[in-house]
Design a protein around this motif. Structure first.
Motif, mmCIF file in Angstrom:
data_model
loop_
_atom_site.group_PDB
_atom_site.id
_atom_site.type_symbol
_atom_site.label_atom_id
_atom_site.label_comp_id
_atom_site.label_asym_id
_atom_site.label_seq_id
_atom_site.Cartn_x
_atom_site.Cartn_y
_atom_site.Cartn_z
ATOM 1 N N GLU A 39 -23.020 -26.711 -20.514
ATOM 2 C CA GLU A 39 -23.878 -25.740 -19.843
ATOM 3 C C GLU A 39 -23.234 -25.201 -18.570
ATOM 4 O O GLU A 39 -23.885 -25.096 -17.546
ATOM 5 C CB GLU A 39 -25.211 -26.375 -19.484
ATOM 6 N N MET A 40 -21.995 -24.841 -18.620
ATOM 7 C CA MET A 40 -21.327 -24.327 -17.430
ATOM 8 C C MET A 40 -21.709 -22.867 -17.216
ATOM 9 O O MET A 40 -21.590 -22.043 -18.114
ATOM 10 C CB MET A 40 -19.812 -24.453 -17.578
ATOM 11 N N ARG A 41 -22.191 -22.557 -16.012
ATOM 12 C CA ARG A 41 -22.584 -21.194 -15.680
ATOM 13 C C ARG A 41 -21.346 -20.373 -15.326
ATOM 14 O O ARG A 41 -20.357 -20.893 -14.839
ATOM 15 C CB ARG A 41 -23.546 -21.193 -14.488
ATOM 16 N N GLU A 42 -21.455 -19.079 -15.541
ATOM 17 C CA GLU A 42 -20.389 -18.150 -15.171
ATOM 18 C C GLU A 42 -20.326 -18.056 -13.646
ATOM 19 O O GLU A 42 -21.347 -18.217 -12.979
ATOM 20 C CB GLU A 42 -20.667 -16.769 -15.759
ATOM 21 N N PRO A 43 -19.145 -17.759 -13.075
ATOM 22 C CA PRO A 43 -19.037 -17.643 -11.616
ATOM 23 C C PRO A 43 -20.012 -16.629 -11.011
ATOM 24 O O PRO A 43 -20.594 -16.879 -9.959
ATOM 25 C CB PRO A 43 -17.586 -17.206 -11.403
ATOM 26 N N ALA A 44 -20.223 -15.500 -11.669
ATOM 27 C CA ALA A 44 -21.157 -14.493 -11.147
ATOM 28 C C ALA A 44 -22.577 -15.045 -11.100
ATOM 29 O O ALA A 44 -23.330 -14.761 -10.163
ATOM 30 C CB ALA A 44 -21.108 -13.231 -12.003
ATOM 31 N N GLU A 45 -22.938 -15.845 -12.069
ATOM 32 C CA GLU A 45 -24.272 -16.450 -12.110
ATOM 33 C C GLU A 45 -24.419 -17.494 -11.005
ATOM 34 O O GLU A 45 -25.455 -17.569 -10.334
ATOM 35 C CB GLU A 45 -24.529 -17.077 -13.486
ATOM 36 N N VAL A 46 -23.398 -18.311 -10.792
ATOM 37 C CA VAL A 46 -23.422 -19.307 -9.717
ATOM 38 C C VAL A 46 -23.548 -18.599 -8.378
ATOM 39 O O VAL A 46 -24.372 -18.975 -7.536
ATOM 40 C CB VAL A 46 -22.171 -20.210 -9.737
ATOM 41 N N TYR A 47 -22.771 -17.544 -8.180
ATOM 42 C CA TYR A 47 -22.838 -16.779 -6.936
ATOM 43 C C TYR A 47 -24.245 -16.221 -6.737
ATOM 44 O O TYR A 47 -24.821 -16.315 -5.659
ATOM 45 C CB TYR A 47 -21.809 -15.655 -6.938
ATOM 46 N N ARG A 48 -24.811 -15.633 -7.784
ATOM 47 C CA ARG A 48 -26.139 -15.034 -7.691
ATOM 48 C C ARG A 48 -27.208 -16.083 -7.390
ATOM 49 O O ARG A 48 -28.064 -15.882 -6.539
ATOM 50 C CB ARG A 48 -26.495 -14.294 -8.978
ATOM 51 N N ALA A 58 -25.053 -31.778 -8.274
ATOM 52 C CA ALA A 58 -26.305 -31.426 -8.943
ATOM 53 C C ALA A 58 -26.593 -29.931 -8.804
ATOM 54 O O ALA A 58 -27.246 -29.340 -9.649
ATOM 55 C CB ALA A 58 -27.463 -32.236 -8.368
ATOM 56 N N LYS A 59 -26.108 -29.311 -7.759
ATOM 57 C CA LYS A 59 -26.331 -27.880 -7.511
ATOM 58 C C LYS A 59 -25.210 -27.028 -8.113
ATOM 59 O O LYS A 59 -25.468 -26.015 -8.746
ATOM 60 C CB LYS A 59 -26.421 -27.646 -6.003
ATOM 61 N N VAL A 60 -23.965 -27.437 -7.877
ATOM 62 C CA VAL A 60 -22.789 -26.733 -8.405
ATOM 63 C C VAL A 60 -21.801 -27.798 -8.872
ATOM 64 O O VAL A 60 -21.281 -28.562 -8.063
ATOM 65 C CB VAL A 60 -22.130 -25.844 -7.322
ATOM 66 N N SER A 61 -21.550 -27.836 -10.165
ATOM 67 C CA SER A 61 -20.626 -28.839 -10.702
ATOM 68 C C SER A 61 -19.190 -28.507 -10.294
ATOM 69 O O SER A 61 -18.892 -27.377 -9.889
ATOM 70 C CB SER A 61 -20.733 -28.897 -12.230
ATOM 71 N N ASP A 62 -18.306 -29.489 -10.406
ATOM 72 C CA ASP A 62 -16.901 -29.263 -10.051
ATOM 73 C C ASP A 62 -16.261 -28.146 -10.876
ATOM 74 O O ASP A 62 -15.584 -27.280 -10.313
ATOM 75 C CB ASP A 62 -16.089 -30.554 -10.169
ATOM 76 N N PRO A 63 -16.448 -28.108 -12.214
ATOM 77 C CA PRO A 63 -15.852 -27.001 -12.973
ATOM 78 C C PRO A 63 -16.429 -25.636 -12.565
ATOM 79 O O PRO A 63 -15.696 -24.649 -12.493
ATOM 80 C CB PRO A 63 -16.202 -27.323 -14.430
ATOM 81 N N GLU A 64 -17.729 -25.586 -12.271
ATOM 82 C CA GLU A 64 -18.331 -24.332 -11.822
ATOM 83 C C GLU A 64 -17.763 -23.918 -10.468
ATOM 84 O O GLU A 64 -17.481 -22.743 -10.240
ATOM 85 C CB GLU A 64 -19.852 -24.474 -11.702
ATOM 86 N N LEU A 65 -17.588 -24.892 -9.584
ATOM 87 C CA LEU A 65 -17.032 -24.609 -8.267
ATOM 88 C C LEU A 65 -15.613 -24.070 -8.384
ATOM 89 O O LEU A 65 -15.252 -23.097 -7.724
ATOM 90 C CB LEU A 65 -17.071 -25.854 -7.374
ATOM 91 N N GLU A 66 -14.796 -24.673 -9.229
ATOM 92 C CA GLU A 66 -13.415 -24.210 -9.399
ATOM 93 C C GLU A 66 -13.380 -22.787 -9.952
ATOM 94 O O GLU A 66 -12.601 -21.956 -9.494
ATOM 95 C CB GLU A 66 -12.627 -25.162 -10.297
ATOM 96 N N ALA A 67 -14.241 -22.495 -10.937
ATOM 97 C CA ALA A 67 -14.290 -21.137 -11.495
ATOM 98 C C ALA A 67 -14.792 -20.148 -10.444
ATOM 99 O O ALA A 67 -14.284 -19.026 -10.346
ATOM 100 C CB ALA A 67 -15.190 -21.111 -12.726
#
Length: 127
Positions: free
Chosen positions: A41-50, A100-109
């Protein structure tokens, strides 16, 4: 003189306490929402930013600095390290964000998208 309020302590019988603990152990994990970025369930960088960053860092918010501008390729590593440390440890008004808020793979992306400028001016659709 200090005002204090004491709450009466009521001891639960052992059997009732064990039943409540078992019920909590069975029900809570099923009721808890899956952590973002969980397995598959990794979110896209644009989604994490939003969802996480734009509340303060969007140009129209003026709470935190604008973070979406592109950086020269020579500065990508240094800027990425700075973003990573700031996100995980916080800085000034910026709170620390745990996995819990931003996973490591999401943060790297997200870091890669930010330093390249992929999320700059109009690239992210605000809802």
């Amino acid at each position: 003189m200090q005002n204090t309020t004491t709450v009466p302590f009521r001891r639960l019988p052992s059997l009732r306490l064990k039943t409540l603990a078992l019920l909590g152990a069975l029900v809570l994990p099923a009721a808890a929402p899956a952590a973002p970025g969980g397995e598959g369930e990794m979110r896209e960088p644009a989604e994490v930013y939003r969802q996480v960053c734009s509340h303060c860092h969007a140009p129209d918010k003026a709470v935190g600095p604008e973070i979406t501008m592109a950086f020269p390729e020579a500065a990508h590593e240094a800027r990425g390290n700075y973003i990573r440390m700031t996100v995980r440890n916080g800085r000034a008004a910026m709170p620390s964000l745990r996995q819990a808020k931003v996973s490591d793979p999401e943060l790297e992306a997200l870091i890669q998208a930010l330093v390249r400028g992929d999320l700059a001016a109009g690239a992210v659709n605000e809802e």
